[in-house]
Design an enzyme around this catalytic site. Structure first.
Site, PDB file in Angstrom:
ATOM      1  N   ASP A   1       0.867  -1.177   0.000  1.00  0.00           N
ATOM      2  CA  ASP A   1       0.000   0.000   0.000  1.00  0.00           C
ATOM      3  C   ASP A   1       0.903   1.226   0.000  1.00  0.00           C
ATOM      4  O   ASP A   1       1.933   1.233   0.688  1.00  0.00           O
ATOM      5  CB  ASP A   1      -0.904  -0.001   1.238  1.00  0.00           C
ATOM      6  CG  ASP A   1      -2.159   0.834   1.038  1.00  0.00           C
ATOM      7  OD1 ASP A   1      -3.264   0.265   1.088  1.00  0.00           O
ATOM      8  OD2 ASP A   1      -2.033   2.073   0.825  1.00  0.00           O
TER       9      ASP A   1
ATOM     10  N   LYS B   1     -11.654   0.395 -15.006  1.00  0.00           N
ATOM     11  CA  LYS B   1     -11.824  -0.984 -14.515  1.00  0.00           C
ATOM     12  C   LYS B   1     -12.137  -1.931 -15.678  1.00  0.00           C
ATOM     13  O   LYS B   1     -11.679  -3.076 -15.705  1.00  0.00           O
ATOM     14  CB  LYS B   1     -12.931  -1.021 -13.455  1.00  0.00           C
ATOM     15  CG  LYS B   1     -12.565  -0.284 -12.169  1.00  0.00           C
ATOM     16  CD  LYS B   1     -11.542  -1.060 -11.365  1.00  0.00           C
ATOM     17  CE  LYS B   1     -11.178  -0.390 -10.073  1.00  0.00           C
ATOM     18  NZ  LYS B   1     -10.324  -1.214  -9.211  1.00  0.00           N
TER      19      LYS B   1
ATOM     20  N   SER C   1     -10.947   5.422  -6.673  1.00  0.00           N
ATOM     21  CA  SER C   1     -12.299   4.877  -6.891  1.00  0.00           C
ATOM     22  C   SER C   1     -13.434   5.884  -6.735  1.00  0.00           C
ATOM     23  O   SER C   1     -14.559   5.483  -6.442  1.00  0.00           O
ATOM     24  CB  SER C   1     -12.523   3.693  -5.950  1.00  0.00           C
ATOM     25  OG  SER C   1     -12.439   4.140  -4.622  1.00  0.00           O
TER      26      SER C   1
ATOM     27  N   ILE D   1       2.405   0.501  -6.570  1.00  0.00           N
ATOM     28  CA  ILE D   1       2.369  -0.578  -7.581  1.00  0.00           C
ATOM     29  C   ILE D   1       2.920  -0.115  -8.922  1.00  0.00           C
ATOM     30  O   ILE D   1       3.254  -0.928  -9.776  1.00  0.00           O
ATOM     31  CB  ILE D   1       0.941  -1.167  -7.770  1.00  0.00           C
ATOM     32  CG1 ILE D   1      -0.073  -0.095  -8.200  1.00  0.00           C
ATOM     33  CG2 ILE D   1       0.471  -1.884  -6.512  1.00  0.00           C
ATOM     34  CD1 ILE D   1      -1.419  -0.661  -8.661  1.00  0.00           C
TER      35      ILE D   1
ATOM     36  N   TYR E   1     -13.838   6.306 -14.093  1.00  0.00           N
ATOM     37  CA  TYR E   1     -13.538   5.236 -13.136  1.00  0.00           C
ATOM     38  C   TYR E   1     -13.971   3.870 -13.687  1.00  0.00           C
ATOM     39  O   TYR E   1     -13.182   2.927 -13.748  1.00  0.00           O
ATOM     40  CB  TYR E   1     -14.237   5.537 -11.802  1.00  0.00           C
ATOM     41  CG  TYR E   1     -14.196   4.396 -10.840  1.00  0.00           C
ATOM     42  CD1 TYR E   1     -12.982   3.887 -10.393  1.00  0.00           C
ATOM     43  CD2 TYR E   1     -15.374   3.801 -10.378  1.00  0.00           C
ATOM     44  CE1 TYR E   1     -12.947   2.818  -9.515  1.00  0.00           C
ATOM     45  CE2 TYR E   1     -15.342   2.738  -9.502  1.00  0.00           C
ATOM     46  CZ  TYR E   1     -14.129   2.250  -9.078  1.00  0.00           C
ATOM     47  OH  TYR E   1     -14.090   1.183  -8.214  1.00  0.00           O
TER      48      TYR E   1
ATOM     49  N   ASN F   1     -22.735  -1.313  -4.103  1.00  0.00           N
ATOM     50  CA  ASN F   1     -22.353  -0.326  -3.070  1.00  0.00           C
ATOM     51  C   ASN F   1     -21.902  -1.011  -1.787  1.00  0.00           C
ATOM     52  O   ASN F   1     -22.733  -1.535  -1.032  1.00  0.00           O
ATOM     53  CB  ASN F   1     -23.517   0.621  -2.810  1.00  0.00           C
ATOM     54  CG  ASN F   1     -23.722   1.563  -3.983  1.00  0.00           C
ATOM     55  OD1 ASN F   1     -23.980   1.138  -5.095  1.00  0.00           O
ATOM     56  ND2 ASN F   1     -23.552   2.842  -3.735  1.00  0.00           N
TER      57      ASN F   1
HETATM   58  N1  UFG Z   1     -25.736  10.462  -1.938  1.00  0.00           N
HETATM   59  C1  UFG Z   1     -26.434  11.520  -1.391  1.00  0.00           C
HETATM   60  N2  UFG Z   1     -25.767  12.330  -0.520  1.00  0.00           N
HETATM   61  C2  UFG Z   1     -24.451  12.152  -0.174  1.00  0.00           C
HETATM   62  C3  UFG Z   1     -23.761  11.048  -0.736  1.00  0.00           C
HETATM   63  C4  UFG Z   1     -24.438  10.221  -1.624  1.00  0.00           C
HETATM   64  O1  UFG Z   1     -27.607  11.734  -1.684  1.00  0.00           O
HETATM   65  O2  UFG Z   1     -23.899  12.941   0.607  1.00  0.00           O
HETATM   66  C5  UFG Z   1     -26.449   9.561  -2.867  1.00  0.00           C
HETATM   67  C6  UFG Z   1     -25.806   9.532  -4.240  1.00  0.00           C
HETATM   68  O3  UFG Z   1     -26.297  10.577  -5.046  1.00  0.00           O
HETATM   69  C7  UFG Z   1     -26.229   8.135  -4.723  1.00  0.00           C
HETATM   70  C8  UFG Z   1     -26.278   7.305  -3.432  1.00  0.00           C
HETATM   71  O4  UFG Z   1     -26.354   8.251  -2.370  1.00  0.00           O
HETATM   72  O5  UFG Z   1     -27.507   8.184  -5.261  1.00  0.00           O
HETATM   73  C9  UFG Z   1     -25.041   6.447  -3.233  1.00  0.00           C
HETATM   74  O6  UFG Z   1     -23.890   7.263  -3.410  1.00  0.00           O
HETATM   75  P1  UFG Z   1     -22.413   6.792  -3.035  1.00  0.00           P
HETATM   76  O7  UFG Z   1     -21.503   7.938  -3.296  1.00  0.00           O
HETATM   77  O8  UFG Z   1     -22.414   6.192  -1.673  1.00  0.00           O
HETATM   78  O9  UFG Z   1     -22.136   5.589  -4.043  1.00  0.00           O
HETATM   79  P2  UFG Z   1     -22.241   5.545  -5.651  1.00  0.00           P
HETATM   80  O10 UFG Z   1     -23.479   4.741  -5.958  1.00  0.00           O
HETATM   81  O11 UFG Z   1     -22.114   6.856  -6.278  1.00  0.00           O
HETATM   82  O12 UFG Z   1     -20.904   4.763  -6.029  1.00  0.00           O
HETATM   83  C10 UFG Z   1     -20.652   3.452  -5.642  1.00  0.00           C
HETATM   84  C11 UFG Z   1     -19.170   3.256  -5.418  1.00  0.00           C
HETATM   85  C12 UFG Z   1     -18.410   3.461  -6.696  1.00  0.00           C
HETATM   86  C13 UFG Z   1     -19.001   2.568  -7.764  1.00  0.00           C
HETATM   87  C14 UFG Z   1     -20.465   2.796  -7.887  1.00  0.00           C
HETATM   88  C15 UFG Z   1     -21.077   1.856  -8.858  1.00  0.00           C
HETATM   89  O13 UFG Z   1     -18.717   4.148  -4.439  1.00  0.00           O
HETATM   90  O14 UFG Z   1     -17.064   3.146  -6.509  1.00  0.00           O
HETATM   91  O15 UFG Z   1     -21.109   2.598  -6.648  1.00  0.00           O
HETATM   92  O16 UFG Z   1     -22.098   2.548  -9.490  1.00  0.00           O
HETATM   93  F1  UFG Z   1     -18.416   2.849  -8.954  1.00  0.00           F
END
Ligand code: UFG
Length: 333
Positions: A31, A145, A77, A52, A141, A170
């Site tokens: 890491d 991948k 990510s 890496i 992102y 998620n």
């Molecule tokens: N959200 C809010 N408020 C916040 C944070 C998030 O409303 O403060 C909402 C986002 O708009 C989304 C949901 O909560 O609708 C989940 O958001 P996250 O940021 O927790 O996760 P994401 O779905 O955006 O992303 C996750 C992973 C990514 C991956 C993706 C796959 O973190 O690495 O799922 O779609 F790529």
């Protein structure tokens, strides 16, 4: 022989290291501590601090460790950041993995379990999403991948590398004994952000958009407990070792929860009336993402045990309450 965990000081990688060591594996960790934490590294793992992308550094590790297989979590990510800094993502995620694959070729390591993402699918019409769905990433992102998945497939043809790529939905929660958890800086993921609001570290949780075409207007996601996710990695490792076949699997719970439902469940789990405000949509957010994880259940024999959303949030809350500042400021041997 050891399992080499790349990114073993990060949120998901550290949970992998703990579970591998629980199951009696010898583990080495690489890491660069860019987003990982010293305090998240299992004391029994052989830790190598480095990047890496450095062939010289990677060679020193492969010379010392008798590497049996690799689990690769070392990547940037954040979807939003990837749209602003695409080259950072190609450099770390794609070029970095190229060097990992070069090392595997040079040192004769055949097996890799790779962290991929639901972001390879982009916007899909049909839910739940199965592995056969078209790969149409809508952000850098997800694209990086997908490129790595393709790189591994070409390496398989050329020198018989075998890989399992795991496409995460998620990921949330923390180790159920509370030893390690999720600590990003800045934090952007919904569940830890909601819990930071519960702790009073933020004035409120902002819901990004309530005008989506969903039951309550907020986005729907499929949340999977980090410990169930890692259980699938260990099954994937055994699959590689027993069958010597490459494959791709989705990992999710196949259940969708809206942002509002997550906040309501967090209020119940914490007993705190978390302040909520509504804001604009976040760019790049698909309205609904739900996995079909049938293939992982059928082929790997995966049987996720912590599928209740309340349990996922409660485990995350347990860690957050005991580590309100994450790993920062804590003393480690
Ligand atoms: N959200 C809010 N408020 C916040 C944070 C998030 O409303 O403060 C909402 C986002 O708009 C989304 C949901 O909560 O609708 C989940 O958001 P996250 O940021 O927790 O996760 P994401 O779905 O955006 O992303 C996750 C992973 C990514 C991956 C993706 C796959 O973190 O690495 O799922 O779609 F790529």
């Amino acid at each position: 022989m050891s399992i080499l965990v790349l990114g073993g000081a990060g949120y998901i990688g550290s949970h992998a290291v703990y579970q591998l060591i629980d199951q009696g594996y010898e583990v080495a960790v690489i890491d660069n501590l860019q987003t990982g934490h010293q305090g998240a590294i299992h004391p029994k793992a052989h830790f190598y601090k480095g990047d890496i992308r450095s062939r010289e550094f990677m060679k020193t590790v492969f010379e010392k460790e008798n590497v049996e297989a690799i689990m690769h979590f070392a990547a940037n990510s954040l979807v939003g950041e990837s749209m602003l800094e695409p080259l950072k993502y190609f450099d770390n995620n794609v070029h970095g993995t190229q060097i990992v694959l070069e090392m595997m070729k040079e040192y004769g390591v055949k097996h890799i379990v790779f962290s991929s993402t639901a972001a390879v699918y982009g916007e899909q019409e049909i839910m739940p999403i199965a592995e056969e769905a078209a790969e149409l990433p809508t952000n850098t992102y997800g694209e990086t991948k997908l490129v790595v998945e393709k790189m591994m497939a070409w390496c398989e043809k050329a020198f018989d590398l075998k890989y399992v790529s795991l496409r995460y939905f998620n990921v949330a929660g923390a180790r159920s004994d509370g030893q390690i958890g999720e600590d990003h800086n800045p934090e952007t993921h919904l569940i830890p952000v909601v819990l930071e609001a519960a702790l009073g570290k933020r004035p409120a949780i902002t819901v990004f958009g309530d005008d989506y075409d969903t039951s309550d207007g907020t986005c729907i996601r499929d949340y999977i407990h980090v410990e169930d996710l890692i259980a699938a990695h260990i099954l994937a490792l055994k699959y590689l070792q027993n069958y010597g076949q490459s494959n791709i699997f989705n990992l999710g719970s196949s259940q969708g929860f809206s942002v509002n439902e997550i906040i309501e469940t967090a209020k119940e789990a914490t007993g705190i009336d978390i302040p909520v405000q509504f804001g604009a949509r976040r760019s790049g957010d698909p309205s609904t993402l739900i996995a079909s994880s049938e293939k992982a259940r059928q082929v790997l024999g995966w049987n996720p045990a912590r599928t209740s959303i309340k349990q996922i949030i409660s485990d995350a809350w347990n860690w957050h309450q005991h580590h309100p500042n994450g790993y920062e400021g804590e003393q480690y041997d």
